[in-house]
Scaffold this motif. Structure first.
Motif, short mmCIF file in Angstrom:
data_model
loop_
_atom_site.label_atom_id
_atom_site.label_comp_id
_atom_site.label_asym_id
_atom_site.label_seq_id
_atom_site.Cartn_x
_atom_site.Cartn_y
_atom_site.Cartn_z
N SER A 246 -5.76 1.33 2.97
CA SER A 246 -5.08 2.60 3.28
C SER A 246 -5.42 3.04 4.70
CB SER A 246 -5.53 3.69 2.30
OG SER A 246 -5.14 3.38 1.00
N ASP A 247 -4.62 3.97 5.20
CA ASP A 247 -4.84 4.46 6.56
C ASP A 247 -6.16 5.22 6.70
OD1 ASP A 247 -2.45 3.39 7.38
OD2 ASP A 247 -1.33 5.26 7.13
N HIS A 248 -6.51 6.01 5.69
CA HIS A 248 -7.70 6.85 5.76
C HIS A 248 -8.72 6.43 4.71
CE1 HIS A 248 -5.80 9.99 8.32
NE2 HIS A 248 -4.70 9.52 7.75
N THR B 18 0.84 -1.19 0.00
CA THR B 18 0.00 0.00 0.00
C THR B 18 0.88 1.23 0.00
OG1 THR B 18 -1.67 -1.21 1.26
CG2 THR B 18 -1.85 1.18 1.24
N THR B 19 0.62 2.11 -0.95
CA THR B 19 1.42 3.33 -1.04
C THR B 19 0.60 4.58 -0.79
OG1 THR B 19 1.07 3.44 -3.43
CG2 THR B 19 3.06 2.30 -2.65
N SER B 20 -0.71 4.44 -0.77
CA SER B 20 -1.57 5.61 -0.57
C SER B 20 -1.87 5.83 0.91
CB SER B 20 -2.87 5.46 -1.34
OG SER B 20 -3.63 4.39 -0.79
N ILE B 21 -2.02 7.07 1.25
CA ILE B 21 -2.41 7.42 2.62
C ILE B 21 -3.92 7.34 2.75
CG2 ILE B 21 -2.48 9.30 4.30
CD1 ILE B 21 0.21 10.23 3.12
N SER B 22 -4.63 7.73 1.70
CA SER B 22 -6.09 7.77 1.71
C SER B 22 -6.65 6.96 0.55
CB SER B 22 -6.60 9.20 1.59
OG SER B 22 -6.14 9.99 2.64
N GLN B 23 -7.83 6.42 0.81
CA GLN B 23 -8.54 5.70 -0.25
C GLN B 23 -9.93 6.32 -0.36
OE1 GLN B 23 -8.04 1.48 -0.15
NE2 GLN B 23 -9.90 1.10 -1.32
#
Length: 122
Positions: free
Chosen positions: A54-56, A15-20
């Motif tokens: 993602s985290d968010h 996973t490279t994105s902070i938000s999805q």
């Protein structure tokens, strides 16, 4: 991706994105109570949140269906958004971008009555 000496390839997802950003569909068919609507939205957000890596989670919530409660959903959209934002904060790292209201009222006047289809013989 890793290429070994024997030329085998190993692919690893990261996973490279902070938000999805996701769309969340809420079925409002038959909902007649404010609490029931907020609970249905919360359950839909929780389900979507559990499937996001993602985290968010940033969600666009779409509420659709036939409900006699449609008028109030449209009238109090700002209040509903505030309540949904509160629920999303409890779920954890979940944000609601927008509510899309596509509910329609159930029109009882269009339901066939017994008189309409009965044939009278004189």
């Amino acid at each position: 991706m890793t290429i070994e000496d024997d030329r085998s390839i190993h692919i690893e997802e990261r996973t490279t994105s902070i938000s999805q950003f996701e769309r969340v569909l809420v079925d409002a068919n038959g909902i007649e109570d404010w609490r029931e609507l907020v609970s249905a939205i919360s359950r839909a957000l929780e389900r979507k949140r559990s499937g996001v890596s993602s985290d968010h989670l940033v969600a666009r919530v779409r509420i659709e269906g036939l409900t006699p409660f449609a008028w109030r959903i449209r009238r109090d959209t700002d209040l509903l958004k505030a309540e949904v934002d509160d629920r999303a904060s409890v779920i954890g790292i979940c944000w609601v971008d927008k509510l899309e209201i596509l509910c329609r009222p159930t029109d009882r006047s269009e339901e066939p009555s017994e008189d309409r289809f009965s044939s009278s013989t004189a």
